[in-house]
Structures are given as C-alpha cells and as structure tokens.
Design an enzyme around this catalytic site. Structure first.
Site, short mmCIF file in Angstrom:
data_model
loop_
_atom_site.label_atom_id
_atom_site.label_comp_id
_atom_site.label_asym_id
_atom_site.label_seq_id
_atom_site.Cartn_x
_atom_site.Cartn_y
_atom_site.Cartn_z
N GLU A 1 37.31 12.24 -41.65
CA GLU A 1 37.07 12.81 -42.97
C GLU A 1 38.26 13.68 -43.37
O GLU A 1 39.02 14.15 -42.52
CB GLU A 1 35.81 13.68 -42.98
CG GLU A 1 34.52 12.91 -42.88
CD GLU A 1 33.31 13.83 -42.94
OE1 GLU A 1 32.22 13.32 -43.20
OE2 GLU A 1 33.46 15.05 -42.70
N HIS B 1 30.13 26.96 -45.87
CA HIS B 1 29.07 26.08 -45.38
C HIS B 1 27.81 26.43 -46.17
O HIS B 1 27.22 27.50 -45.99
CB HIS B 1 28.85 26.31 -43.89
CG HIS B 1 27.87 25.38 -43.26
ND1 HIS B 1 28.11 24.70 -42.09
CD2 HIS B 1 26.62 24.99 -43.65
CE1 HIS B 1 27.05 23.97 -41.78
NE2 HIS B 1 26.14 24.13 -42.72
N GLU C 1 26.02 16.66 -43.20
CA GLU C 1 24.93 16.12 -42.38
C GLU C 1 23.59 16.56 -42.96
O GLU C 1 23.53 17.43 -43.83
CB GLU C 1 25.04 16.58 -40.92
CG GLU C 1 24.85 18.08 -40.71
CD GLU C 1 24.93 18.47 -39.25
OE1 GLU C 1 24.93 17.58 -38.39
OE2 GLU C 1 25.00 19.68 -38.98
N ARG D 1 14.50 18.73 -39.71
CA ARG D 1 13.60 19.67 -39.04
C ARG D 1 13.66 21.01 -39.73
O ARG D 1 14.43 21.21 -40.67
CB ARG D 1 14.04 19.85 -37.58
CG ARG D 1 15.50 20.26 -37.46
CD ARG D 1 15.89 20.71 -36.09
NE ARG D 1 17.33 20.81 -35.92
CZ ARG D 1 18.07 21.84 -36.30
NH1 ARG D 1 17.49 22.86 -36.93
NH2 ARG D 1 19.38 21.87 -36.10
#
Length: 447
Positions: free
Chosen positions: A200, A208, A287, A291
C-alpha cells in the site's frame, strides 16, 4: 432473549460483559484457567467452569473445552469479548453447529474481514475509500516494484493475515524494497503461518480514525461516530478519544454514512469497527475488526448507548434498538489503557497488587477486573484496567482526566499511569495535534 450466556474471556472485558448480562436479567457462566480462579469475574458470575491450565492454547483458545462448558451449563449463547476467539470463524461455525449463538457476526463475515486482502477488496466494492495499493498478494519482487512505481514511494508491505505491526515494513526507495519484501514475508510466515503480503501507499503523518458500526443482519446498519486512536506504540493503541479532535461534523457524517451503508449492504450482524488512516482530509480503509473493541467505552460515553446490550439484542434476533437519527453525540471522552508494565521500558510487570484505589466523581468510569491483593498472572495481556473520562467538551475532559489520574493508585507493581500523567500535560496532546507516529517520537526523546 437468551436465558444464559457463557463469557469466553477473562479480565476487564469478561467483567464488562457480565455486568451487561446482569442488567438484562440473563444468567452468566464464565470459563477460566487455573491461573484465574480468583479473578473478579469468576467471583461474580452465576456459574464458572475451569477449562484448563494457564497457557491460552490449553484454556481460553480451547474450543472443545468451551463448547463442553456450554453443554454442561446449558448456555444458549457465547459472548467472546475481544482477543482470544472473538474473531475466530471456526469457533463461530462450531457454535452454530451445536445450536449455540455466537454473539457476533457470521463465520463468513469474520473470514472475509480477517483476510486483509479480501477485506480491502470487499471495502472497495462497498464504496469505502481504500489506500492505493496492490489488488492482491504480492509474490515476486518484480511485481512489487511495478506496484510501488505505480502508486509512488514510500510504500508499506503488510501481512495479509496479520496485525499488531508484525509482518509490516516500509520501503522508501526501490533499493529498500527487496529487503522489506523478504523481511515482511518471513515475519508474516513466522507469526501467522501465512506469508502472504500486499503493498500500500505509505502515508507520512496520518491519524488513526475508526468508525463504530452495527448491523442487524437484515440489511440495516448504523454508525456511532468515530474514535481517534492515533496515540500508539508499536502499532498498539494507548490512548483513545471520541470524537476525534481532527474531524468536523460534516466529515463525521460523511464517513459515518458511507460505513453504515456498507454494513447494511454487506448484511452484517452485530458490532464492528471500520478502521482508517486519515490524512489531508481523506480517509483510507485499513481493516475491519468484527468484534467489540477495547476502546468501546468512549463511544458509550458520548452516545449514552450500551454497546454490549445492543450486541446481545441483535444476536438474539431483536434487531437494532435505535435508528441513525436517534444517535446523538454529547461531549467528549478519553480512554487510557492502564497496563501492568514499566512506564519507560514497557516490560511486563506481573505480581501482587498491594493497594488499588480508583478515581471517582462525575464523568469517571474505570473498567477493571483487579483488586487489592489480586495477583496478576504472567501468562496474558498486560492490560489491567481502562480509565474512561467524559466531559462537556474536550477541555473539560482533559482537566477531569488530569484529576482522575492523580487519584488513581496501583501499588505493588509497575504500571503505565506515569506515562499518562506526562501526556495529559503535553501541549501537543492538549491541542489534539498528534498523529500515529507522535508517541514513539516522544518516547524516543524521553530516552
């Protein structure tokens, strides 16, 4: 609604899920290793089952023992928490075969998002913005050079099956690429049993940013806003906040709408987190975690919605309890991960806690399964608690956090509390002016 839920985890997350079950009137079963016999969640559960010795592979990762515990106790659902088996598609499939509900997405969705290459393809198909890079795994140096030349240096090579920074190497020039490729493949194979890697574009100073999403499995999805997780050490989150100091309401609504629609179109069920790098006003998918996240409490603080209640409701077939227009964002929240580690070297510090005193007052929450006299075993993750602080705005939240950190006492072991006391007084942190590299640069200066 479920009659009895087995909690297949330990520590603060097991206790967090147990509390949610009790509030919903659901009976609880916890499993534990011999090292966790005196853990708080074991003491408070309606039933407990010892499933093996301390090593995780013989206890918390032992699927057969956990399924047996379900059958022995009559549990009709399993909440996996985070870590351990929470993103194990095989575990979800086996539970389904035994007519036990996995409180999470389907095994198929776990598999799709667990493979970084397939996850990126899926995200692109669903309209989620992605980082420029290879369409699939890179196997040869010649192919790697072609892709890198197309997207431009620097590039980053990542393990397809990985996470936590393993199998991840940066190449700033073509001369760096060969070594970076081989090193990443070698690390990926050793860590994950799969040496597949992809390339990438490497972003120099990104933040983030992650979006908390929920789907009902029937074509409906919502988002609960973003969390900023840019303060990291070795790709591990240390400090998280919601909302992000870097985004405005328009950006939040735009990326939130994209993610909620993607989850609906995917037919996804339960909680998920879509993670991005954010730079110069643009979002780039990295990503999706299928969960509950460690940092979910900051989202609960600003929305007032219990995400574990919502997980249980969706898994039981009750659907989502809220619509997007019902979700309002109130104030600001910050979470500090308190680890049993040396605050300078980050070496684990297991041992007996001789004194444990948590802060209190308006807007203060501590999620922890430890107590005075508790012995922290050396076998598991070093996280011993999370301090979550909420205020009407970021300034109030920071002032409250400073006060709460001063009140927090953990004696008998070393913890990362001193690090957070330093960070809360740093001008860059106070101004929200940091990226994913900031903390490691700060720590390097301190050394």
């Amino acid at each position: 609604m479920f009659q009895k839920i087995l909690i297949a985890n330990r520590g603060e997350i097991a206790l967090r899920v147990l509390r949610a079950c009790k509030e919903l009137g659901i009976q609880t079963v916890v499993v534990h290793s011999t090292a966790d016999s005196d853990a708080m969640h074991v003491r408070l559960a309606d039933e407990s089952v010892c499933i093996g010795p301390p090593p995780s592979r013989e206890s918390y990762l032992n699927i057969h023992q956990i399924v047996a515990a379900c059958e022995i106790t009559g549990a009709d659902a399993v909440h996996p928490g985070y870590g351990f088996l929470s993103e194990n598609a095989k575990f979800a499939d086996i539970l389904a075969a035994h007519n036990i509900t996995f409180i999470g997405p389907s095994g198929d969705h776990i598999r799709i998002m667990g493979d970084k290459i397939e996850a990126k393809r899926t995200a692109k198909r669903l309209g989620i913005p992605v980082v420029p890079g290879s369409d699939g795994a890179i196997t040869e140096e010649k192919e790697a050079k072609r892709v890198a030349a197309e997207i431009g240096y620097p590039v980053i090579i990542k393990a397809s099956a990985g996470g936590g920074g393993r199998g991840m190497k940066v190449a700033r020039t073509e001369a760096d690429l060969e070594v970076a490729l081989q090193t990443a493949k070698s690390e990926a194979g050793a860590a994950f049993g799969d040496d597949a890697v992809y390339i990438e574009k490497y972003l120099e100073k990104p933040r983030h940013i992650e979006l908390q999403v929920f789907g009902d499995g029937s074509g409906h999805g919502v988002h609960f806003g973003e969390r900023d997780c840019s303060l990291q050490r070795r790709h591990q989150k240390v400090w998280e906040e919601a909302n992000s100091p870097a985004l405005n309401a328009e950006e939040r609504a735009r990326i939130g709408g994209i993610c909620a629609k993607a989850i609906a179109d995917l037919g996804y069920s339960g909680a998920g987190t879509i993670e991005f790098l954010y730079e110069n006003g643009e979002f780039y998918f990295i990503e999706m975690n299928t969960r509950l996240q460690v940092e979910h409490p900051v989202t609960e603080a600003i929305t007032g919605i219990d995400l574990v209640h919502e997980q249980i409701r969706v898994a039981s077939g009750g659907g989502l309890s809220i619509r997007q227009e019902d979700i309002k964002f109130n104030g600001h929240a910050i979470e500090c991960r308190i680890n049993a580690e040396d605050p300078r070297t980050f070496t684990p510090s297991p041992g007996t806690i001789t004194h444990f005193h948590t802060p209190g007052g308006l807007g203060i929450r501590v999620d922890s399964g430890v107590y005075s006299g508790y012995r922290i075993p050396p076998y598991y993750d070093s996280l011993i608690g999370k301090l979550i602080v909420h205020g009407r705005n970021r300034v109030e939240c920071m002032m409250r956090l400073r006060r709460a950190l001063d009140e927090f006492v953990v004696d008998g072991i070393k913890t990362t509390l001193p690090l957070f006391r330093d960070l809360v007084g740093n001008p860059d942190i106070a101004n929200g002016d940091y990226d994913i590299h900031w903390l490691e640069k700060y720590l390097a200066k301190e050394d």
